[in-house]
Design a protein around this motif. Structure first.
Motif, PDB file in Angstrom:
ATOM      1  N   GLN A  11      12.561  63.330  55.802  1.00 25.59           N
ATOM      2  CA  GLN A  11      13.412  62.577  54.874  1.00 25.59           C
ATOM      3  C   GLN A  11      12.856  61.176  54.648  1.00 25.59           C
ATOM      4  OE1 GLN A  11      17.105  63.041  57.091  1.00 25.59           O
ATOM      5  NE2 GLN A  11      17.976  64.294  55.441  1.00 25.59           N
ATOM      6  N   GLN A  12      12.322  60.572  55.703  1.00 21.17           N
ATOM      7  CA  GLN A  12      11.725  59.244  55.559  1.00 21.17           C
ATOM      8  C   GLN A  12      10.505  59.284  54.643  1.00 21.17           C
ATOM      9  OE1 GLN A  12      10.897  57.421  59.366  1.00 21.17           O
ATOM     10  NE2 GLN A  12      12.906  57.996  60.190  1.00 21.17           N
ATOM     11  N   ASN A  13       9.706  60.340  54.752  1.00 19.38           N
ATOM     12  CA  ASN A  13       8.514  60.460  53.903  1.00 19.38           C
ATOM     13  C   ASN A  13       8.906  60.585  52.430  1.00 19.38           C
ATOM     14  OD1 ASN A  13       6.818  60.293  56.115  1.00 19.38           O
ATOM     15  ND2 ASN A  13       6.700  62.520  56.404  1.00 19.38           N
ATOM     16  N   ARG A  14       9.928  61.393  52.169  1.00 19.25           N
ATOM     17  CA  ARG A  14      10.374  61.552  50.778  1.00 19.25           C
ATOM     18  C   ARG A  14      10.955  60.238  50.251  1.00 19.25           C
ATOM     19  NH1 ARG A  14      12.374  66.800  52.444  1.00 19.25           N
ATOM     20  NH2 ARG A  14      14.532  66.025  52.416  1.00 19.25           N
ATOM     21  N   ARG A  15      11.723  59.547  51.116  1.00 20.94           N
ATOM     22  CA  ARG A  15      12.284  58.251  50.720  1.00 20.94           C
ATOM     23  C   ARG A  15      11.170  57.257  50.394  1.00 20.94           C
ATOM     24  NH1 ARG A  15      14.189  54.844  55.580  1.00 20.94           N
ATOM     25  NH2 ARG A  15      11.902  54.860  55.726  1.00 20.94           N
ATOM     26  N   ASP A  16      10.172  57.169  51.267  1.00 23.84           N
ATOM     27  CA  ASP A  16       9.073  56.215  51.054  1.00 23.84           C
ATOM     28  C   ASP A  16       8.285  56.550  49.791  1.00 23.84           C
ATOM     29  OD1 ASP A  16       9.904  55.012  53.355  1.00 23.84           O
ATOM     30  OD2 ASP A  16       8.343  55.888  54.633  1.00 23.84           O
ATOM     31  N   SER A  17       8.156  57.846  49.510  1.00 23.69           N
ATOM     32  CA  SER A  17       7.491  58.265  48.269  1.00 23.69           C
ATOM     33  C   SER A  17       8.266  57.776  47.049  1.00 23.69           C
ATOM     34  CB  SER A  17       7.360  59.794  48.248  1.00 23.69           C
ATOM     35  OG  SER A  17       6.816  60.226  47.009  1.00 23.69           O
ATOM     36  N   PHE A  18       9.592  57.864  47.142  1.00 24.01           N
ATOM     37  CA  PHE A  18      10.424  57.394  46.025  1.00 24.01           C
ATOM     38  C   PHE A  18      10.353  55.866  45.907  1.00 24.01           C
ATOM     39  CE2 PHE A  18      14.567  56.196  44.150  1.00 24.01           C
ATOM     40  CZ  PHE A  18      14.453  56.877  42.946  1.00 24.01           C
ATOM     41  N   GLU A  33      11.692  38.348  50.892  1.00 24.83           N
ATOM     42  CA  GLU A  33      12.219  37.004  51.093  1.00 24.83           C
ATOM     43  C   GLU A  33      12.257  36.198  49.802  1.00 24.83           C
ATOM     44  OE1 GLU A  33      13.681  35.439  53.558  1.00 24.83           O
ATOM     45  OE2 GLU A  33      13.596  37.248  54.770  1.00 24.83           O
ATOM     46  N   GLU A  34      11.227  36.339  48.977  1.00 27.06           N
ATOM     47  CA  GLU A  34      11.165  35.521  47.762  1.00 27.06           C
ATOM     48  C   GLU A  34      12.199  35.922  46.713  1.00 27.06           C
ATOM     49  OE1 GLU A  34       7.552  38.376  47.550  1.00 27.06           O
ATOM     50  OE2 GLU A  34       8.836  37.441  49.063  1.00 27.06           O
ATOM     51  N   TYR A  35      12.776  37.134  46.869  1.00 23.52           N
ATOM     52  CA  TYR A  35      13.767  37.593  45.880  1.00 23.52           C
ATOM     53  C   TYR A  35      15.160  37.791  46.495  1.00 23.52           C
ATOM     54  CZ  TYR A  35       9.326  38.754  43.652  1.00 23.52           C
ATOM     55  OH  TYR A  35       8.051  38.692  43.144  1.00 23.52           O
ATOM     56  N   LYS A  36      15.241  37.641  47.821  1.00 20.76           N
ATOM     57  CA  LYS A  36      16.496  37.943  48.533  1.00 20.76           C
ATOM     58  C   LYS A  36      17.659  37.082  48.053  1.00 20.76           C
ATOM     59  CE  LYS A  36      16.587  38.815  53.003  1.00 20.76           C
ATOM     60  NZ  LYS A  36      16.606  38.649  54.486  1.00 20.76           N
ATOM     61  N   GLU A  37      17.410  35.788  47.882  1.00 20.85           N
ATOM     62  CA  GLU A  37      18.498  34.864  47.552  1.00 20.85           C
ATOM     63  C   GLU A  37      19.217  35.270  46.275  1.00 20.85           C
ATOM     64  OE1 GLU A  37      19.338  30.081  46.844  1.00 20.85           O
ATOM     65  OE2 GLU A  37      17.324  30.791  47.354  1.00 20.85           O
ATOM     66  N   HIS A  73      18.505  43.980  55.151  1.00 20.18           N
ATOM     67  CA  HIS A  73      17.745  45.180  54.781  1.00 20.18           C
ATOM     68  C   HIS A  73      16.258  44.851  54.624  1.00 20.18           C
ATOM     69  CE1 HIS A  73      16.662  48.967  52.891  1.00 20.18           C
ATOM     70  NE2 HIS A  73      17.872  49.424  53.209  1.00 20.18           N
ATOM     71  N   PRO A  74      15.365  45.664  55.197  1.00 17.07           N
ATOM     72  CA  PRO A  74      13.921  45.367  55.142  1.00 17.07           C
ATOM     73  C   PRO A  74      13.315  45.457  53.741  1.00 17.07           C
ATOM     74  CG  PRO A  74      14.342  47.531  56.129  1.00 17.07           C
ATOM     75  CD  PRO A  74      15.657  46.855  56.013  1.00 17.07           C
ATOM     76  N   GLN A  75      13.986  46.107  52.805  1.00 19.16           N
ATOM     77  CA  GLN A  75      13.439  46.236  51.456  1.00 19.16           C
ATOM     78  C   GLN A  75      13.701  45.009  50.580  1.00 19.16           C
ATOM     79  OE1 GLN A  75      11.402  48.566  50.218  1.00 19.16           O
ATOM     80  NE2 GLN A  75      11.350  49.458  52.284  1.00 19.16           N
ATOM     81  N   ALA A  87      17.185  48.959  48.434  1.00 16.11           N
ATOM     82  CA  ALA A  87      18.079  48.574  49.541  1.00 16.11           C
ATOM     83  C   ALA A  87      19.392  49.354  49.526  1.00 16.11           C
ATOM     84  CB  ALA A  87      18.375  47.081  49.486  1.00 16.11           C
ATOM     85  N   THR A  88      19.762  49.903  48.372  1.00 15.88           N
ATOM     86  CA  THR A  88      21.008  50.684  48.280  1.00 15.88           C
ATOM     87  C   THR A  88      20.716  52.182  48.260  1.00 15.88           C
ATOM     88  OG1 THR A  88      20.954  50.407  45.860  1.00 15.88           O
ATOM     89  CG2 THR A  88      22.330  48.869  47.124  1.00 15.88           C
ATOM     90  N   TYR A  89      19.534  52.555  48.730  1.00 16.53           N
ATOM     91  CA  TYR A  89      19.142  53.971  48.753  1.00 16.53           C
ATOM     92  C   TYR A  89      20.019  54.766  49.712  1.00 16.53           C
ATOM     93  CZ  TYR A  89      16.259  58.128  49.639  1.00 16.53           C
ATOM     94  OH  TYR A  89      15.811  59.415  49.789  1.00 16.53           O
ATOM     95  N   ASN A  90      20.439  55.944  49.258  1.00 13.67           N
ATOM     96  CA  ASN A  90      21.200  56.872  50.092  1.00 13.67           C
ATOM     97  C   ASN A  90      20.658  58.265  49.809  1.00 13.67           C
ATOM     98  OD1 ASN A  90      23.149  58.766  51.047  1.00 13.67           O
ATOM     99  ND2 ASN A  90      24.732  57.180  51.018  1.00 13.67           N
TER     100      ASN A  90
END
Length: 663
Positions: free
Chosen positions: A11-18, A191-195, A186-188, A42-45
Motif C-alpha cells: 500500500q505504501q508503494n502504491r501511495r508513493d507512486s501516486f 517547510e516553504e509552503y507549510k505556512e 505531516h511529512p508531505q 497530506a490528506t491522502y487516504n
C-alpha cells in the motif's frame, strides 16, 4: 494518528507512486500550486477516491480519472486503450504536457472545502439578527394570544430553515476540521509552503467556531420560542380560543372536528413542547388522528406537569439573563411576565394536589409583591418559588404532599429544606388543632413552627444555657413527645375505612424530627440527662450516659490502635502470650460493657411494645447505637483471639526443620 502509519508495504508503494504522479503534474503541467500539491498528498487516504479531470490534446476529449489506494480504478468516458496506458504508465502519462491538459484534481477533503465555500456564499432567506430582535420584539409586543401563536408558528418555520442551513455548514466544517487536525506535522508539507496551507486550515477552523456560535444562538432562540409557544398555547386552551387560531377566512379548511377534540380534553393538563407545531401540520388528517396525537402529548402526571412549568420558567429566565440581549427593555419585561405565567401554573398544580392529599390543605404562597414597579422584588419572589418547587419534579412514584417534598428537599440547599420543614410542621399543627384535643388541653401550647425556632436558638453550639433556658428546652421536647402521642391516639381511634396514610406520614416525620434533635442538636450532657431520666423512671439503678460514651470511645481507640500493629511479625512466644492476654482483657471489658448496655436496653424494651411514649423510643435508639458499636468491637476482638490461638498452635517452619534434622 496518521492513517498512513498502518499501511502495508504494498500500500505504501502504491501511495508513493501516486505522490510522484501529483509531483509530476505540479512540475510539468503547472496545473496545481505547490501548496495544493502538498495539501492533496497530506490528506491522502487509501480508502478514498481522487478524481483528476483532464483533456487529451490530440482530440480535445475530456475525461475523469478516478484513483483509489494509488491505483487507477475508473475512467469516464470509457476508453480501454487510454485506461491501460495510464494504468501502466508506459504509453500514457497524465503529467506529460504534450499529451494531456490537467483541468482539476480533487479528493473528498477538497470537495468538502468547495462545498463549504458554496454554502457560505449561498443567500439566506432571513437574517438571524433580524429574527432575534425585530421579529421577536413584534411578537412579544402583541397582546392577542391568537396573533401571538400565529406569529410564533411562522417564526419557528423561519428558524427551522436557518437551522437546517447552519447545521449543514457546521457538519461540513466539522468534517473538514477532523480531516485536517493533524496536518501540521505531516511529512508531505514542505517547510516553504507549510505556512500558507496551515493558514487556510486555520481559516476554516475559525469558520467552524463561528458556525458553532451561530448554531447555539439559533437553537437557543428556537428553544425559547418553543417555550413561549407552549405557554401561549396553554393560554389559548384555558381561554377556549383555539378555533380562532385555526380558522382561515381566505383559505378555509374545515378543522372543526380536530379542534373540538382538543377542546374536549382537560385544559389543566398541558401538552408537551412541540405539540402545537405537530398539530398544525397534521390537523388535516382528521379527528381520530388529532385525538391520538393529543393523547400522546398530554401530560397527565401532576409531577410531570410541574416539571414542564418549572422548565419553561427556567428556560425563559436563562434567555433573559444571557450576556447578549437582542430584546428591548419593554419586550424583555413582556417575556418575564410570560415566564411568571408558567410559574403560576406550577403553583396551581401543587396546590390542587395538596388539596387532594391533605385533610387540612396547605397552600404554596404566591408572590406577595403587588407594586408593578417593584420588578426586582417580584423577580426574587418568583425565583424563590422556583427553588422551593424544584423537589416536586423529583418525586417520581411518591405522592405529591408536603411530607414527601420535605424528605426530598434535604438534597437541596438549606433554604429549600428549611422551607419545607416549616411547611410540614404547619400541616401537623393544623391537623392537631382540628383533629385532636391536645392543643386545647395544654394552656402553654405554642405552634410547632415557633417551637422549632426556639429549639434552634436554645441548642446553638457554644452557647451556655441558663437554668430557665434548660427548663424551656425540656418543655419543648415534652411538647414534641406529647404531639407524637396525640397523633398515635388519633391513629388508634380511626375507623378501618378511614384513610390512615397522612397521619402515618405525620408520625414518621415527627419521630424522625424528634430523633434528629436528640441525636444531632443536644449536647452529650443534654442527651445523657434525657436518657437517664427515662431510665431512672423505671429502674432503681442508674448509669452515667456520658461516662458510658467515653468508655466506648476509649475502647474503640484501643481496638483501632490494635489494628495498626502487626501482631505476629517476628514476635517471640512470650510476646505472643502478652498479645493474647491483652486481647482477653480487652474482651472482658467489652463483655462487661455489653452486659451493662443490654440491661439498659431491657429497661427500655418493656416500653417499646404497643402504646409507648416517643421519648422511650428515642432513648432506646440512642442506646441501641451504642450497643451496635460495642457489638462490632466484640466481634472484632473475638475474631482476633481466634486468629491468635490458631497461630500460637502452629510451629514455625525453622523449628520443624531442626526437629527433622535431630531425628
Amino acid at each position: 494518528m496518521d492513517i498512513n502509519e498502518n499501511l502495508t508495504v504494498e500500500q505504501q508503494n502504491r501511495r508513493d507512486s501516486f505522490y510522484r504522479l501529483i509531483n509530476r503534474i505540479e512540475i510539468f503541467q503547472g496545473a496545481i500550486s505547490p501548496e495544493e500539491s502538498d495539501f492533496l498528498k497530506a490528506t491522502y487516504n487509501p480508502d478514498e477516491q481522487y478524481k483528476i479531470t483532464f483533456t487529451t490534446n490530440d482530440d480535445s476529449r475530456m475525461y475523469e480519472a478516478t484513483y483509489k489506494g494509488g491505483d487507477l480504478v475508473r475512467l469516464i468516458p470509457e476508453n480501454e486503450d487510454l485506461f491501460q496506458g495510464l494504468q501502466t504508465g508506459l504509453k500514457d502519462d497524465l503529467a506529460e504536457k504534450e499529451k494531456t491538459t490537467i483541468l482539476n484534481i480533487s479528493n473528498p477533503t477538497i470537495e468538502i472545502e468547495e462545498s463549504i465555500s458554496q454554502k457560505i456564499i449561498q443567500p439566506t432567506p432571513y437574517s438571524i439578527s433580524d429574527l432575534s430582535s425585530n421579529e421577536l420584539n413584534k411578537i412579544l409586543s402583541n397582546d392577542n394570544p391568537v396573533e401571538i401563536q400565529k406569529s410564533l408558528n411562522e417564526f419557528n418555520k423561519k428558524i427551522d430553515v436557518l437551522l437546517e442551513q447552519e447545521k449543514s455548514l457546521y457538519e461540513s466544517l466539522e468534517d473538514y476540521s477532523n480531516r485536517t487536525e493533524q496536518l501540521e506535522e505531516h511529512p508531505q508539507l514542505r517547510e516553504e509552503y507549510k505556512e500558507e496551507v496551515l493558514l487556510k486550515v486555520d481559516e476554516f477552523n475559525h469558520m467552524l467556531e463561528t458556525s458553532i456560535d451561530r448554531l447555539n444562538g439559533l437553537e437557543q432562540l428556537q428553544s425559547v420560542t418553543q417555550v413561549i409557544s407552549n405557554i401561549n398555547y396553554q393560554t389559548l386552551r384555558e381561554e377556549n380560543m383555539l378555533e380562532g387560531l385555526y380558522y382561515d377566512e381566505e383559505n378555509f379548511v374545515d378543522v372543526t372536528g380536530p379542534v373540538k377534540v382538543i377542546n374536549s380534553l382537560n385544559s389543566e393538563m398541558p401538552f408537551q413542547r412541540g405539540f402545537e407545531q405537530r398539530f398544525e401540520e397534521e390537523q388535516i388528517q382528521g379527528s381520530s388522528f388529532a385525538l391520538s396525537l393529543a393523547m400522546n402529548h398530554q401530560i397527565t402526571n401532576p409531577k410531570e406537569q410541574v416539571k414542564l412549568h418549572l422548565t419553561n420558567y427556567k428556560n425563559i429566565q436563562d434567555f433573559i439573563n444571557q450576556p447578549y440581549q437582542p430584546l428591548d427593555k419593554e419586550q424583555l419585561e413582556n417575556l418575564r411576565q410570560i415566564s411568571f405565567q408558567s410559574m403560576e401554573r406550577a403553583v396551581n398544580v401543587v396546590n390542587k394536589e395538596f388539596a387532594k392529599n391533605h385533610e387540612q390543605s396547605p397552600l404554596v404562597n404566591r408572590t406577595i409583591v403587588l407594586d408593578p414597579k417593584a420588578t426586582i422584588e417580584k423577580q426574587q419572589s418568583f425565583d424563590k418559588l422556583y427553588n422551593e418547587l424544584r423537589p416536586v419534579a423529583m418525586l417520581q412514584e411518591k405522592q405529591l404532599n408536603v411530607f414527601n417534598i420535605a424528605e426530598l428537599s434535604s438534597g437541596y440547599n438549606s433554604q429549600v429544606s428549611d422551607h419545607w420543614h416549616k411547611e410540614t410542621l404547619k400541616v401537623v399543627d393544623n391537623y392537631l388543632m382540628t383533629n385532636t384535643s391536645y392543643p386545647s388541653k395544654n394552656d402553654n401550647y405554642i405552634s410547632l413552627d415557633e417551637l422549632d425556632k426556639g429549639i434552634t436558638v436554645l441548642t446553638l453550639k457554644g452557647v451556655q444555657r441558663t437554668d430557665i433556658q434548660n427548663e424551656e428546652l425540656k418543655q419543648h421536647l415534652e411538647t414534641i413527645n406529647n404531639t407524637i402521642e396525640s397523633l398515635n391516639e388519633k391513629l388508634e381511634l380511626l375507623e378501618p375505612h378511614e384513610d390512615r396514610k397522612e397521619i402515618v406520614q405525620m408520625l414518621n416525620y415527627m419521630e424522625k424530627y424528634y430523633e434528629n434533635i436528640i441525636e444531632n442538636h443536644l449536647t452529650i450532657e443534654d442527651k445523657g440527662n434525657m436518657i437517664q431520666e427515662v431510665y431512672q423512671g423505671n429502674s432503681e439503678t442508674s448509669f452515667d450516659y456520658k461516662q458510658l460514651v467515653e468508655r466506648i470511645a476509649e475502647l474503640e481507640k484501643m481496638v483501632s490502635d490494635k489494628e495498626k500493629k502487626n501482631l505476629f511479625n517476628d514476635l517471640s512466644d512470650n510476646l505472643k502470650n502478652n498479645v493474647r492476654s491483652e486481647l482477653e482483657k480487652m474482651q472482658e471489658r467489652i463483655e462487661k460493657l455489653s452486659e451493662q448496655i443490654s440491661s439498659i436496653k431491657e429497661n427500655f424494651k418493656q416500653f417499646t411494645y404497643g402504646k409507648m411514649e416517643s421519648v422511650y423510643k428515642v432513648a432506646f435508639k440512642a442506646i441501641d447505637k451504642l450497643d451496635q458499636k460495642v457489638q462490632n468491637m466484640k466481634n472484632e476482638i473475638e475474631k482476633d483471639l481466634e486468629d491468635v490461638k490458631e497461630k500460637m498452635q502452629e510451629k514455625p517452619k525453622e523449628k520443624i526443620q531442626a526437629m527433622e534434622i535431630e531425628r
